[in-house]
Design a protein around this motif. Structure first.
Motif, PDB file in Angstrom:
ATOM      1  N   GLY A 171       0.779  -1.229   0.000  1.00 34.23           N
ATOM      2  CA  GLY A 171       0.000   0.000   0.000  1.00 34.23           C
ATOM      3  C   GLY A 171       0.808   1.275   0.000  1.00 34.23           C
ATOM      4  O   GLY A 171       0.242   2.374   0.010  1.00 34.23           O
ATOM      5  N   GLY A 172       2.132   1.160  -0.013  1.00 35.15           N
ATOM      6  CA  GLY A 172       2.974   2.351  -0.057  1.00 35.15           C
ATOM      7  C   GLY A 172       3.014   2.945  -1.457  1.00 35.15           C
ATOM      8  O   GLY A 172       2.637   2.306  -2.441  1.00 35.15           O
ATOM      9  N   GLU A 173       3.505   4.178  -1.539  1.00 33.56           N
ATOM     10  CA  GLU A 173       3.527   4.904  -2.810  1.00 33.56           C
ATOM     11  C   GLU A 173       4.925   5.463  -3.071  1.00 33.56           C
ATOM     12  O   GLU A 173       5.584   5.973  -2.164  1.00 33.56           O
ATOM     13  N   LEU A 174       5.372   5.363  -4.317  1.00 34.30           N
ATOM     14  CA  LEU A 174       6.617   5.987  -4.757  1.00 34.30           C
ATOM     15  C   LEU A 174       6.269   7.114  -5.708  1.00 34.30           C
ATOM     16  O   LEU A 174       5.625   6.894  -6.738  1.00 34.30           O
ATOM     17  N   ARG A 175       6.667   8.348  -5.349  1.00 36.32           N
ATOM     18  CA  ARG A 175       6.442   9.505  -6.210  1.00 36.32           C
ATOM     19  C   ARG A 175       7.783   9.968  -6.763  1.00 36.32           C
ATOM     20  O   ARG A 175       8.622  10.480  -6.021  1.00 36.32           O
ATOM     21  N   THR A 176       7.977   9.813  -8.054  1.00 36.81           N
ATOM     22  CA  THR A 176       9.199  10.280  -8.685  1.00 36.81           C
ATOM     23  C   THR A 176       9.009  11.703  -9.207  1.00 36.81           C
ATOM     24  O   THR A 176       7.902  12.239  -9.206  1.00 36.81           O
ATOM     25  N   SER A 177      10.106  12.310  -9.646  1.00 31.98           N
ATOM     26  CA  SER A 177      10.110  13.702 -10.126  1.00 31.98           C
ATOM     27  C   SER A 177       9.439  14.632  -9.120  1.00 31.98           C
ATOM     28  O   SER A 177       8.720  15.568  -9.483  1.00 31.98           O
ATOM     29  N   THR A 178       9.683  14.379  -7.846  1.00 29.18           N
ATOM     30  CA  THR A 178       9.076  15.139  -6.754  1.00 29.18           C
ATOM     31  C   THR A 178      10.168  15.622  -5.811  1.00 29.18           C
ATOM     32  O   THR A 178      10.723  14.843  -5.025  1.00 29.18           O
ATOM     33  N   ARG A 179      10.492  16.897  -5.903  1.00 27.66           N
ATOM     34  CA  ARG A 179      11.551  17.484  -5.081  1.00 27.66           C
ATOM     35  C   ARG A 179      10.949  18.181  -3.861  1.00 27.66           C
ATOM     36  O   ARG A 179       9.979  18.924  -3.986  1.00 27.66           O
ATOM     37  N   VAL A 180      11.501  17.952  -2.706  1.00 29.52           N
ATOM     38  CA  VAL A 180      11.056  18.616  -1.483  1.00 29.52           C
ATOM     39  C   VAL A 180      11.656  20.020  -1.446  1.00 29.52           C
ATOM     40  O   VAL A 180      12.873  20.198  -1.572  1.00 29.52           O
TER      41      VAL A 180
END
Length: 403
Positions: A171-180
């Protein structure tokens, strides 16, 4: 709660960085807390593009590290955990052993110190003479060697692939192209601003590698640490000359310099990699001399600790730069270990950049380093043997979150 905060996605844990440590942390947290909400935020378009995807694939045994240090403890336990993980998931790996080779009397003395350290760290090791060395590595030159049978090689990119699959299955999610780009900590949550939208998290773990100090600074948790990027450049032996190396051949490291020296490593695909050297990178992701960041240059110039380091190690640093610019010089460093290697045997291989932390006193941090705030954990120094130790580092981080 306001309407604005209600509309902001909320998770139990946000992990910044989808290298092997960030993925292992998310994986461990979900294994310990099924059903909780976890998101991994990755600035790049794909996970594991930097240190994880460019490392030498070695399963380190733990022989080099100061007894009692986090590196020593986590490398020894981590190697066993990683081997078991690879076995369980059918990931390519091999416990092939390595030799650390002394080429003269001075190095024999330092090799004896390493042998004693292996005993202190609980690592199986044997001092062997030149005849025994030739049984393991027939083309290697040395007067004595330390044989470490527990060292191995593994496909860390494949490890990351399995971690991602199991994170998403849980149920986890990986968000790419996402800079903090911003972090605000309150009494009950972390508000995280990213280039793809804001979210709130009960906890945040920063495993951002080359950018970890910058992320920590957003949370006010850098504690004076800063990343100094060092580029490691590699060559590869041509296929017809790969017979010169059976497994892993390392030099005796210089105890005054925080790098292991140019060595020869059989990769999991059978190729033989030679390197790395260690030169100051001019950008965080500075894989070539032409990769130059004005911001990084200004940071280097303003870093008094780096100037002191340069004064202390200028001869060593000059030799590293010369090997970077001169293939013949790089070859000569390898010939100390395997004399039959020639310039014609070497072809360029992709470089890596080590995210080496400098501590608040201006010294290169020798051990793993982690800082915390009330709701965040920041991994601020995790160079080699971090990939080997990643499953144990993750266990440590998650136990700290729950403490």
């Amino acid at each position: 709660m306001s309407a604005a905060s209600t509309s902001t996605p909320h998770v139990d844990l946000a992990v910044v960085g989808a290298g092997i440590i960030g993925l292992a942390t998310a994986h461990r947290y979900l294994a310990d807390h099924p059903g909780r909400r976890v998101v991994v935020l990755e600035a790049e378009a794909r996970p594991a593009l930097h240190q994880t995807g460019r490392n030498s694939g070695v399963l380190h045994s733990g022989v080099y590290y100061r007894p009692g240090s986090a590196k020593a403890k986590l490398a020894v336990g981590g190697r066993s955990s990683m081997v078991e993980f690879c076995r369980r998931h059918g990931i390519a790996h091999e416990v092939c052993g390595k030799v650390i080779v002394a080429v003269d009397r001075t190095e024999r003395e330092r090799l004896a110190v390493l042998a004693a350290r292996a005993v202190d760290n609980g690592v199986e090791a044997e001092l062997i003479d030149a005849r025994r060395l030739a049984e393991f590595e027939p083309y290697c030159a040395g007067v004595e060697a330390l044989h470490i049978p527990s060292t191995g090689i593994a496909d860390y990119s494949a490890v990351c692939g399995v971690l991602i699959a199991e994170i998403e299955a849980a149920g986890g999610e990986l968000r790419t192209s996402t800079r903090v780009v911003g972090i605000t900590e309150s009494a009950d949550s972390m508000r995280i601003a990213t280039t793809t939208g804001d979210l709130e998290a009960a906890r945040l773990t920063n495993c951002a590698g080359l950018r970890c100090d910058q992320v920590a600074a957003l949370a006010g948790a850098a504690s004076g640490y800063r990343i100094v990027p060092f580029r490691g450049e590699y060559y590869e032996l041509t296929p017809e000359r790969s017979y010169l190396v059976n497994n892993l051949i390392y030099p005796v490291p210089d105890p005054s310099f925080p790098f292991l020296g140019v060595h020869l490593t059989r990769m999991i695909d059978g190729t033989i990699h030679a390197g790395p050297n260690a030169v100051l990178a001019l950008a965080r992701e500075g894989y070539r001399w032409s990769d130059i960041s004005g911001a990084q240059l200004r940071e280097h110039l303003a870093n008094r600790g780096l100037w002191r380091l340069a004064q202390r190690y200028w001869r060593t640093g000059a030799a590293e730069v010369w090997r970077s610019l001169n293939k013949a010089a790089f070859t000569r460093a390898l010939q100390r270990l395997v004399p039959d290697i020639t310039v014609a045997d070497l072809v360029r291989s992709p470089a890596g950049v080590r995210a080496q932390a400098m501590d608040p006193d201006g010294e290169l941090e020798d051990d793993f380093a982690v800082t915390t705030s009330r709701r965040s954990t920041h991994v601020l120094n995790a160079p080699s043997p971090a990939a080997t130790s990643s499953l144990e580092i993750a266990k440590m981080i998650v136990s700290g979150i729950e403490a």
